[in-house]
Design an enzyme around this catalytic site. Structure first.
Site, PDB file in Angstrom:
ATOM      1  CG  ASN A 200      21.710  -7.777  23.460  1.00  0.00           C
ATOM      2  OD1 ASN A 200      20.827  -6.981  23.789  1.00  0.00           O
ATOM      3  ND2 ASN A 200      21.834  -8.236  22.221  1.00  0.00           N
ATOM      4  CD1 TRP A 201      19.608  -8.962  29.790  1.00  0.00           C
ATOM      5  CD2 TRP A 201      17.864  -8.023  30.823  1.00  0.00           C
ATOM      6  NE1 TRP A 201      19.708  -9.260  31.130  1.00  0.00           N
ATOM      7  CE2 TRP A 201      18.642  -8.686  31.786  1.00  0.00           C
ATOM      8  CE3 TRP A 201      16.715  -7.353  31.245  1.00  0.00           C
ATOM      9  CZ2 TRP A 201      18.311  -8.715  33.149  1.00  0.00           C
ATOM     10  CZ3 TRP A 201      16.387  -7.368  32.597  1.00  0.00           C
ATOM     11  CH2 TRP A 201      17.168  -8.046  33.527  1.00  0.00           C
ATOM     12  CE  LYS A 202      19.829 -11.607  21.825  1.00  0.00           C
ATOM     13  NZ  LYS A 202      20.129 -12.366  20.648  1.00  0.00           N
TER      14      LYS A 202
ATOM     15  CG  HIS B 118      22.922  -7.226  18.109  1.00  0.00           C
ATOM     16  ND1 HIS B 118      22.124  -8.165  17.488  1.00  0.00           N
ATOM     17  CD2 HIS B 118      23.473  -7.854  19.179  1.00  0.00           C
ATOM     18  CE1 HIS B 118      22.195  -9.307  18.168  1.00  0.00           C
ATOM     19  NE2 HIS B 118      23.016  -9.141  19.198  1.00  0.00           N
TER      20      HIS B 118
ATOM     21  CD  GLU C 124      19.158 -10.494  17.769  1.00  0.00           C
ATOM     22  OE1 GLU C 124      18.794  -9.650  18.598  1.00  0.00           O
ATOM     23  OE2 GLU C 124      19.579 -11.627  18.085  1.00  0.00           O
TER      24      GLU C 124
ATOM     25  CD  GLU D  30      27.111 -10.360  19.334  1.00  0.00           C
ATOM     26  OE1 GLU D  30      26.980 -10.854  20.461  1.00  0.00           O
ATOM     27  OE2 GLU D  30      26.208  -9.735  18.762  1.00  0.00           O
TER      28      GLU D  30
ATOM     29  N   GLY E 206      21.962 -16.977  19.393  1.00  0.00           N
ATOM     30  CA  GLY E 206      20.664 -17.539  19.768  1.00  0.00           C
ATOM     31  C   GLY E 206      20.389 -18.911  19.180  1.00  0.00           C
TER      32      GLY E 206
ATOM     33  CB  SER F 190      25.358 -19.889  21.639  1.00  0.00           C
ATOM     34  OG  SER F 190      24.243 -19.706  20.794  1.00  0.00           O
TER      35      SER F 190
ATOM     36  N   GLY G   4      23.700 -12.954  25.133  1.00  0.00           N
ATOM     37  CA  GLY G   4      22.251 -12.743  25.036  1.00  0.00           C
ATOM     38  C   GLY G   4      21.517 -13.597  26.052  1.00  0.00           C
ATOM     39  N   GLY G   5      21.043 -14.750  25.617  1.00  0.00           N
ATOM     40  CA  GLY G   5      20.196 -15.631  26.433  1.00  0.00           C
ATOM     41  C   GLY G   5      20.691 -15.836  27.859  1.00  0.00           C
TER      42      GLY G   5
HETATM   43  C1  PEP Z   1      23.597 -11.438  21.429  1.00  0.00           C
HETATM   44  O1  PEP Z   1      22.445 -11.105  21.571  1.00  0.00           O
HETATM   45  O2  PEP Z   1      24.448 -10.587  21.161  1.00  0.00           O
HETATM   46  C2  PEP Z   1      23.955 -12.853  21.604  1.00  0.00           C
HETATM   47  C3  PEP Z   1      25.199 -13.193  21.453  1.00  0.00           C
HETATM   48  O3  PEP Z   1      22.938 -13.704  21.911  1.00  0.00           O
HETATM   49  P1  PEP Z   1      23.112 -15.222  22.460  1.00  0.00           P
HETATM   50  O4  PEP Z   1      24.138 -15.193  23.544  1.00  0.00           O
HETATM   51  O5  PEP Z   1      21.753 -15.587  22.965  1.00  0.00           O
HETATM   52  O6  PEP Z   1      23.549 -16.047  21.296  1.00  0.00           O
END
Ligand code: PEP
Length: 256
Positions: free
Chosen positions: A9-11, A97, A99, A167, A173, A213, A234-235
């Site tokens: 997930n590049w957000k 999601h 966010e 999640e 994050g 994470s 994500g990251g």
């Molecule tokens: C996400 O954006 O769904 C996520 C899990 O981010 P991260 O891996 O950065 O915690």
């Protein structure tokens, strides 16, 4: 056996000029037949979808959106419908999601509606659920997850085209990850909920991803858990090197 999914997930990150190099270096670190064992998805910003789809046309990588609007068309400035995604060949999307729930007022009702519309339109939703830190600390994780999963399942007639991502909000994050056991426990709880609404066999086939994470250092332990069928990342999905290490970990674990 459920085929694992690693979904990046590049957000709100990434520009078109970076894409060719990114996919090139990702794929060059993978074994030739990786896609037999793992499904790889990238949920990208709208501006990257078209080019990414062209770049990945001859590869098994799936390009996904990060959201859709639940309405077909009309006066919804700034929004994108399911039909618009299909128009550019995108048939998978994240829905709900945290966010989006946190910053854009997504509710269980809108998430439920979006999942229903996706399935009607032939778009595969990766529907996200998860508790906040306060909710976990006050012992209501299962209540929250049950409420969210029930809303998602409300409009689902056939589970075949649905993916759920657990999640925990406190792990997204933040560098904090749910322990393998904590995550597996919630995944197992979700599978039980699904079995109650559908049946055991269908629940056993549903893929439930962990997100929060996840990175090369912890993906192995997570993927070894009985009810964890991959990761929403994500990251670590922004770095081709890290993400290819995670795909390789899944290939090693699931490879025949
Ligand atoms: C996400 O954006 O769904 C996520 C899990 O981010 P991260 O891996 O950065 O915690």
């Amino acid at each position: 056996m459920r085929k694992p999914i690693l979904a990046g997930n590049w957000k709100m990150n990434g520009t078109n000029p970076e894409l060719p190099r990114f996919f090139e270096s990702l794929v060059q670190n993978l074994p030739a037949n990786w896609s037999e064992d793992v499904e790889v998805i990238f949920a990208l910003p709208y501006t990257l979808l078209q080019q990414a789809n062209v770049l990945c046309k001859s590869s098994p990588i799936t390009i996904a959106s990060q959201n859709i609007n639940q309405y077909e068309s009309g006066a919804y400035t700034g929004e994108i419908s399911a039909a618009m995604l299909k128009d550019i060949g995108v048939t998978t999307t994240l829905i709900g999601h945290s966010e989006r729930r946190q910053y854009y007022a997504e509710t269980d009702e809108s998430v439920s509606e979006k999942v229903r519309v996706c399935l009607e339109q032939g778009i595969r939703p990766i529907a996200c659920v998860g508790e906040t830190k306060d909710e976990r600390e006050s012992g209501v994780t299962e209540d929250v997850v049950a409420r969210q999963v029930t809303a998602i399942l409300a409009g689902v007639k056939d589970l075949a085209n649905l993916v759920i991502a657990y999640e925990p909000v406190w792990a997204i994050g933040t560098g904090l990850t749910a322990s393998d056991e904590q995550a597996n426990q919630v995944h197992s709880f979700i599978r039980d909920l699904v079995a109650k609404k559908f049946n055991d066999e269908q629940a056993q086939n549903l893929r439930i991803l962990y997100g929060g994470s996840a990175k090369p250092a912890n993906i192995d332990g997570l993927l070894k858990q009985e009810h964890i069928d991959g990761g929403l990342v994500g990251g670590a999905s922004l770095k081709a090197d890290d993400f290819s290490r995670m795909i390789n970990a899944a290939v090693e674990l699931y490879g025949r």
